[in-house]
Design a protein around this motif. Structure first.
Motif, PDB file in Angstrom:
ATOM      1  N   SER A 194     -34.244  22.429 114.807  1.00 18.68           N
ATOM      2  CA  SER A 194     -35.601  22.981 114.452  1.00 18.68           C
ATOM      3  C   SER A 194     -36.524  22.265 113.155  1.00 18.68           C
ATOM      4  N   SER A 195     -35.662  21.304 112.414  1.00 13.89           N
ATOM      5  CA  SER A 195     -35.649  20.941 111.484  1.00 13.89           C
ATOM      6  C   SER A 195     -36.315  20.004 111.813  1.00 13.89           C
ATOM      7  N   ASP A 196     -37.673  19.546 110.797  1.00  8.89           N
ATOM      8  CA  ASP A 196     -38.409  17.912 111.060  1.00  8.89           C
ATOM      9  C   ASP A 196     -39.331  17.592 109.825  1.00  8.89           C
ATOM     10  N   PRO A 197     -39.128  18.664 108.583  1.00  8.82           N
ATOM     11  CA  PRO A 197     -39.549  18.833 107.216  1.00  8.82           C
ATOM     12  C   PRO A 197     -40.804  17.717 106.564  1.00  8.82           C
TER      13      PRO A 197
ATOM     14  N   ALA B 230     -38.745  27.248 112.811  1.00 13.28           N
ATOM     15  CA  ALA B 230     -39.316  25.440 112.701  1.00 13.28           C
ATOM     16  C   ALA B 230     -40.832  26.004 111.727  1.00 13.28           C
ATOM     17  N   SER B 231     -40.539  25.723 111.094  1.00 16.84           N
ATOM     18  CA  SER B 231     -41.960  25.109 110.059  1.00 16.84           C
ATOM     19  C   SER B 231     -42.501  24.106 110.021  1.00 16.84           C
ATOM     20  N   VAL B 232     -43.861  23.857 110.515  1.00 17.34           N
ATOM     21  CA  VAL B 232     -44.820  22.084 110.703  1.00 17.34           C
ATOM     22  C   VAL B 232     -45.620  22.501 109.728  1.00 17.34           C
ATOM     23  N   LEU B 233     -45.836  21.305 109.017  1.00 16.84           N
ATOM     24  CA  LEU B 233     -47.039  21.161 108.208  1.00 16.84           C
ATOM     25  C   LEU B 233     -48.467  20.972 109.039  1.00 16.84           C
TER      26      LEU B 233
END
Length: 813
Positions: free
Chosen positions: A646-649, A446-449
């Protein structure tokens, strides 16, 4: 004179309050009847420019700015008080700004205290709307650097006062400098600067739960199950939640043409089943600026029984309208995109990459939705690099309009190169970004700003690889996109929890982490990470923690009691709680239970309330007034979730600097639509103890602001010199080869919704007995062999049934 901006490694975030609140420490909740006053001392030296300095600038003031422009600095007699004021004027501008700043020295720059807030004010006249109050900060290690733009100043022919409250001073900061930036042709004349420290926050409130709950929060499993096998979750601007299943990874539903969605109402707990026109299983989705949901592609067909044909993505696209709760078809995309990216841009357009085409190969076509034309543009109108970005590539919009591919993706290895990159749509170029650890084991990471978006930091968490199926890892990586040459650096390892290896949860050991992890931005400025599994659609991990971006640490908290692996979602509700749904292990089963997490901040006594919002229609650079029932420390916009796999850019937390007058609070909206793309947002007000209000919905609209405002002054020259390999458009091609086993499942066994792994976990020996034992422990049941091939050697007696009695008789240990 400074030729460019400084860069901040850490923005303004709240201090973490103590994890454990004493139950008996206070007898009442947090009730304040009057705002906290600021301390009276003005910290600005020479606030009215009356004391002369060396050269042509007053004492403790310096010329500053960057970019291509013509400008003048002068001390003028047209003062608000006294005999002098400072005038900064631009007569020509291509880009950049000019500003008079407090001199960055120990004699002049005000000393500040970590975690404190400061009220800034000044008097000004302006002949241009393109001005803003800009802050720089001195980091004890990294030196002076840009901090943030706090407030846009309106046109003012006569002397006008402007004020704003800073966010909390970041860790490591000992001094700040500030002034007014002019980034359009015209002038700003300023005088009588003040800076006062805000009084200390109120004491900690009482704990309203058990001591454990107040430290770690609480999970509740709701009494009503989710009626659909939803793997896509979208929080709508009316507070309801769209849950999209399509066929729900159920080939029988697909063959019957039965496709479902549901709308969940958190206020009533009710679900409404929605007719769904096509199989939106593993589609992409994003919220448009008007609050409707654009759903792109989906499942045109399941893999063939023998595994020679993989999943297929169709070109169809739909819009879901929250008002009518119906889907309406748009024009087709230019290519199929099963598992696509979906990123909204600063002008309201949407760009999509990756996924699988109608023939199961990888799409190399970028598709662009035009907000103006309300349709997908033809391929020839869209910049193309003919690059294959993989499936669900995490493409995060940067503050200058470029896209950051974080390296998070699904299914197997990462893209070639470093596994992370910056894509410049205007230049149509890709620059590799270094530093991502073990790039080929970040499948289903997962990646998050991180909060706030103004800081431009991204956190990437966990992952694995369904092709080789090792234990998922504990890796985390952090990148600061404000740096001229951004590079990932290793973050703290994920905390470990328990893992169910088939016989009940046991403590994780060694480097065991998790894939299928979910991340959720919380209104107190932290990030919840939860859910996950150790292997490809198997072995759920029970671990939840809160990441503090300021300290870059994880704090383990209460754990979701439900398994949340493949096809699970977690998302923020407008009341500040977090909802989790789904779990679809390899045996084809589905978890319909829904969990809700109450974070510790909701157990710290009474919440602040936003008692009125003067206007819910906002433009960039606005000052918007709200009233609150008690003092607040900060406010922010959080974009509602549109999450899957797992993705919500598009998830982001945008800080709103405050101007405080008792219970009236003016919120200063960013001038940069790339920081907060147009659309509906949840507005939270948060007190000094990190307790948030219930969100109010506000609508931030882009095109009006973009037609009159130039946001480039708020971009600065960040990420301006990446040293990675740069690639332009490649040769035009139809697609990228992708094997039919891309999902990590061997289709020779069971039905299409069952995933017998092509590679078993490393600890499972390559024998029929061990593999069949593992499948039995994970509830796979009877498995029909599809075709004549038996690549995993599960049907030794060749009766067409894998792991039957004849296959394992005398073989088990």
């Amino acid at each position: 004179m400074r030729s460019g901006p400084r860069r901040s490694p850490r923005g303004a975030l709240r201090r973490r309050t103590s994890a454990l609140l004493a139950v008996s420490a206070l007898t009442g909740g947090l009730l304040l009847t009057a705002p906290q006053p600021a301390l009276a001392a003005n910290l600005v030296t020479n606030p009215g420019f009356e004391t002369a300095g060396t050269g042509d600038m007053p004492y403790c003031w310096s010329k500053s700015g960057w970019g291509d422009n013509d400008f003048t600095f002068e001390t003028v007699a047209d003062a608000h008080t006294g005999t002098k004021a400072m005038k900064v004027e631009l007569t020509r501008r291509a880009d950049g700004d000019r500003k008079a700043l407090i001199t960055e020295s120990t004699d002049c720059a005000p000393v500040v205290t970590e975690g404190k807030q400061y009220d800034l004010s000044l008097w000004y006249k302006s002949t241009t709307p393109d001005t803003s109050l800009t802050l720089f900060r001195h980091d004890a290690t990294a030196g002076w650097q840009y901090w943030t733009d706090l407030k846009t100043l309106d046109l003012a022919a006569g002397w006008t006062e402007a004020g704003v409250r800073t966010p909390e001073v970041p860790a490591g900061t000992d001094r700040i400098s500030w002034g007014v930036s002019v980034y359009g042709t015209g002038s700003a004349t300023t005088d009588d600067y003040t800076m006062e420290q805000v009084a200390d926050p109120v004491p900690d409130p009482e704990c309203t739960g058990t001591a454990g709950e107040c430290a770690n929060g609480r999970w509740d499993v709701l009494p009503t199950q989710n009626p659909v096998r939803s793997m896509h979750s979208v929080v709508l601007h009316n507070g309801k939640v769209l849950l999209i299943a399509g066929s729900g990874n159920d080939p029988e539903m697909f063959e019957a043409g039965t496709f479902t969605s549901a709308v969940y109402d958190p206020q009533t707990g009710d679900y409404t089943t929605i007719p769904t026109p096509e199989d939106m299983f593993c589609a992409g989705h994003v919220q448009l600026k008007d609050g409707r949901v654009l759903v792109m592609s989906g499942n045109k067909g399941y893999p063939s029984a023998d595994g020679t044909i993989g999943y297929q993505g169709y070109k169809d696209s739909y819009i879901f309208d929250p008002e009518t709760e119906t889907y309406v078809k748009t024009n087709d995309m230019n290519d199929g995109h099963w598992y696509p990216s979906a990123t909204i841009l600063g002008n309201g357009d949407v760009i999509s990459f990756g996924g699988l085409r109608e023939d199961s190969t990888g799409s190399v076509t970028a598709d662009l939705w035009s907000d103006e034309q309300q349709k997908w543009l033809p391929t020839w109108q869209v910049n193309q690099t003919w690059s294959y970005w993989g499936l669900y590539p995490s493409m995060i919009l940067m503050q200058d309009g470029r896209l950051f591919y974080s390296g998070s993706h699904v299914f197997g290895n990462n893209i070639p190169g470093t596994g992370s990159a910056i894509y410049d749509y205007g230049a149509n170029s890709i620059t590799q970004v270094p530093g991502l650890q073990d790039k080929d084991v970040r499948d289903q990471s997962a990646s998050v700003l991180l909060p706030p978006a103004q800081d431009q930091k991204v956190l990437t968490i966990g992952g694995g690889n369904i092709d080789s199926n090792p234990d998922a890892n504990r890796l985390t990586d952090i990148i600061d996109l404000k740096e001229p040459n951004p590079t990932y650096t290793a973050g703290p390892p994920l905390p470990q929890g328990t893992v169910d290896l088939g016989n009940g949860p046991v403590p994780q050991t060694g480097d065991q982490g998790k894939m299928y992890v979910s991340t959720v931005l919380l209104p107190d400025g932290t990030v919840l990470e939860t859910g996950g599994a150790l292997h490809n659609r198997a072995n759920p991990v029970f671990e939840t923690s809160i990441f503090d971006p300021e300290t870059e640490t994880f704090d383990p908290v209460a754990v979701d009691p439900e398994a949340r692996g493949y096809h699970s979602s977690a998302f923020l509700l407008p009341d500040g709680r977090v909802m989790t749904t789904g779990d679809n292990p390899g045996n084809g089963s589905w978890n319909h239970d829904v969990s809700v997490y109450t974070p510790p901040y909701l157990l710290r006594g009474e919440r602040p309330a936003i008692t009125s919002v003067i206007d819910t229609e906002w433009n960039y650079g606005d000052t918007q007034r709200i009233t609150v029932d008690r003092p607040i420390a900060k406010a922010e916009l959080i974009r509602p979730a549109a999450v899957t796999h797992s993705s919500d850019p598009n998830q982001r937390f945008v800080d709103l600097p405050l101007s405080v007058d008792g219970d009236n609070v003016d919120l200063n909206v960013t001038s940069n639509p790339n920081l907060a793309p147009p659309g509906w947002y949840m507005l939270f007000a948060v007190d000094a103890n990190g307790v948030p209000s219930v969100a109010e919905w506000v609508h931030l609209d882009g095109p009006q602001a973009l037609s009159t405002k130039d946001a480039s002054a708020h971009v600065h020259s960040f990420a301006d010199a990446p040293s990675g390999k740069v690639a332009g458009p490649g040769k035009k091609r139809e697609s990228h080869p992708v094997g039919p086993t891309v999902s990590g499942c061997d289709r020779h066994y069971g039905s299409a919704n069952v995933c017998v792994p092509t590679a078993f976990p490393e600890e499972v020996e390559a024998t029929t007995a061990d593999r069949c034992t593992w499948l039995e422990e994970h509830d796979y049941g009877r498995l029909k062999v599809n075709g004549k091939d038996d690549p995993l050697k599960l049907d030794r007696d060749r009766d067409g049934v894998a792991c039957g009695k004849g296959d394992v008789r005398g073989k088990r240990r």
